[in-house]
Design a protein around this motif. Structure first.
Motif, PDB file in Angstrom:
ATOM      1  N   ALA A  93      22.296 -81.911 -29.801  1.00  0.00           N
ATOM      2  CA  ALA A  93      21.149 -82.562 -29.172  1.00  0.00           C
ATOM      3  C   ALA A  93      19.886 -82.079 -29.881  1.00  0.00           C
ATOM      4  O   ALA A  93      19.537 -80.899 -29.806  1.00  0.00           O
ATOM      5  N   VAL A  94      19.261 -82.982 -30.596  1.00  0.00           N
ATOM      6  CA  VAL A  94      17.998 -82.675 -31.268  1.00  0.00           C
ATOM      7  C   VAL A  94      16.891 -83.092 -30.311  1.00  0.00           C
ATOM      8  O   VAL A  94      16.825 -84.256 -29.907  1.00  0.00           O
ATOM      9  N   VAL A 117      23.494 -77.093 -30.003  1.00  0.00           N
ATOM     10  CA  VAL A 117      24.800 -77.419 -30.584  1.00  0.00           C
ATOM     11  C   VAL A 117      25.875 -76.809 -29.691  1.00  0.00           C
ATOM     12  O   VAL A 117      25.921 -75.589 -29.516  1.00  0.00           O
ATOM     13  N   ASP A 118      26.702 -77.640 -29.128  1.00  0.00           N
ATOM     14  CA  ASP A 118      27.755 -77.180 -28.204  1.00  0.00           C
ATOM     15  C   ASP A 118      27.196 -76.210 -27.154  1.00  0.00           C
ATOM     16  O   ASP A 118      27.784 -75.155 -26.883  1.00  0.00           O
ATOM     17  N   GLY A 119      26.041 -76.544 -26.627  1.00  0.00           N
ATOM     18  CA  GLY A 119      25.469 -75.747 -25.548  1.00  0.00           C
ATOM     19  C   GLY A 119      24.621 -74.574 -25.997  1.00  0.00           C
ATOM     20  O   GLY A 119      23.947 -73.945 -25.187  1.00  0.00           O
ATOM     21  N   THR A 120      24.617 -74.277 -27.288  1.00  0.00           N
ATOM     22  CA  THR A 120      23.805 -73.155 -27.782  1.00  0.00           C
ATOM     23  C   THR A 120      22.533 -73.682 -28.435  1.00  0.00           C
ATOM     24  O   THR A 120      22.611 -74.537 -29.324  1.00  0.00           O
TER      25      THR A 120
END
Ligand SMILES: Nc1ncnc2c1ncn2[C@@H]1O[C@H](COP(=O)(O)OP(=O)(O)O)[C@@H](O)[C@H]1O
Ligand SMILES: [Mg+2]
Length: 420
Positions: free
Chosen positions: A14-15, A95-98
């Protein structure tokens, strides 16, 4: 469109409102971006180069997302912000929650190594290492034991079609093969997000097209998530996924190739896509008129006559109970039917696959006066591509698409589909 980004697919990247300003003191420029000033104005007033202007998009699990735009539009900057080879000036990248922007240097290195594989335009292979040695490189950094390293490297080399070349040196390989080696190196580390920056731009056109096709297949087979940067719209379309179109560091449109072609968000996009041949982009699935009446093989004569009572057509597709296309029945056949439709219909009929492009469907359209049936990969009837629909699509008249057909159906312009 192939469902590269089905809504239920998990978001991998998610950007979120990412800006990049090339300056030690970005605050002024960032404030100007917030106030809506353009890259040009900021350069003129502050002498500061804006790389990215509040860019936001998501990348779904297993999709190929293409970041596209002219040279200098910010594509590489965007890609490099994802793994922080370039530090974003503002915004978040999850990215993958991080949130990658919050990782310290040590965690960032670890994260980068395990999450991302990168492939660049210039293959960046070590000239003094064999192909296998190059492909093993990323595994060495991860301290993978020697035997396992060789095993993984050889598997990746095989996947990209370089089996037998592992002991050669880069200068013994063609450009296309070197790029395959670069891809193998990215695949070997098991990173399931690939960041590819103009990876095929240095290749000859024919090899390039092959590589695009192979990347699509590979991506499906291995389930990788790919962010692919390209300045070439034909390439972006060939890769088949959603396109993020950038200009001056900002996004002008996000959509699949069909949306960008048929519904350009701005004049800029319209001019950008003008030269593209829509018939090689639009799929039968997209063009299929889903409002046509359909008969069932199990229909009795009475049921069938009732079903077609108000239809103007002269023939109907026939499906089995599962919705699979099994034939076609003419009015005459329905009228002289005494048992079931299945017994009088003409079994089997011309069809195109949902994923076929309009261009691929032309021959079938030419051979069939009433249009041609569209089926999914299990043979289920989806609808019909009509000559009128095809002509409208070529005229880039969005009324010729499936959405418009649904609209027409609601207004009674076509016959509602008979349900089971
Ligand atoms: N390290 C840098 N320092 C200053 N400006 C940069 C730097 N890297 C990129 N830029 C500028 O940022 C903008 C976007 O560049 P880039 O992301 O490389 O574009 P693209 O990959 O789309 O060609 C350009 O105006 C470029 O000149
Ligand atoms: Mg670039």
């Amino acid at each position: 469109m192939a469902s590269q980004a089905e809504p239920q697919a998990r978001t991998r990247i998610a950007v979120q409102a990412v800006s990049k300003v090339f300056s030690d003191q970005p605050q002024k420029a960032l404030a100007m971006l917030e106030a809506g000033e353009t890259k040009d104005v900021i350069l003129e007033r502050l002498g500061t180069v804006v790389g990215l202007n509040r860019v936001s998009f998501d990348v779904a699990e297993g999709e190929i997302l293409v970041v596209m735009g002219l040279s200098g539009s910010g594509k590489s900057t965007m890609l490099r912000c994802i793994n922080r080879l370039v530090e974003p000036s503002a915004g978040a990248i999850v990215v993958d929650g991080t949130d990658v922007t919050r990782l310290n240097q040590k965690d960032l290195l670890e994260f980068r190594r395990h999450k991302f594989g990168m492939v660049f335009q210039h293959f960046a292979l070590f000239p003094n290492r064999t192909i296998q040695g190059n492909v093993e490189y990323g595994l060495e950094i991860q301290n993978v034991p020697k035997a396992q390293r060789a095993e993984k490297a050889l598997a990746a080399i095989e996947v990209v079609g370089l089996k037998g070349w592992e002991a050669k040196y880069p200068n013994q390989l063609s450009g296309g093969m070197q790029q395959r080696a670069g891809l193998a190196r990215a695949l070997a580390v098991d990173a399931d997000i690939l960041l590819m920056d103009e990876a095929f731009s240095a290749l000859d056109p024919l090899i390039r097209r092959d590589m695009q096709g192979e990347l699509r297949q590979l991506q499906r087979k291995l389930g990788k998530t790919i962010v692919f940067v390209s300045h070439d719209l034909d390439e972006a379309i060939a890769l088949g996924g959603r396109i993020v179109l950038m200009k001056d560091g900002a996004i002008v449109q996000i959509g699949n190739p069909e949306e960008i072609l048929l519904a350009p968000a701005t004049d800029y996009v319209r001019r950008f896509v003008e030269h593209i041949d829509v018939s090689s982009v639009l799929t039968a699935e997209r063009l299929a008129d889903r409002g046509v009446a359909v008969l069932r093989a199990g229909h009795t004569a009475a049921e069938a006559r009732l079903a077609i009572a108000s239809c103007q057509q002269t023939s109907w597709y026939v499906t089995d109970e599962g919705g699979r296309l099994v034939g076609r029945a003419t009015r005459e056949q329905v009228e002289r039917c005494t048992g079931t439709i299945g017994a009088v219909m003409e079994a089997g009929c011309d069809r195109v696959e949902a994923s076929a492009t309009l261009r691929q469907a032309f021959a079938r359209l030419a051979a069939n006066r009433d249009g041609v049936a569209v089926v999914d990969d299990r043979g289920h009837l989806i609808g019909t591509v009509t000559h009128r629909g095809a002509a409208r699509a070529l005229a880039r008249d969005t009324a010729g698409t499936a959405a418009a057909s649904a609209e027409e159906a609601r207004h009674g312009l076509v016959h509602p589909k008979i349900s089971a």
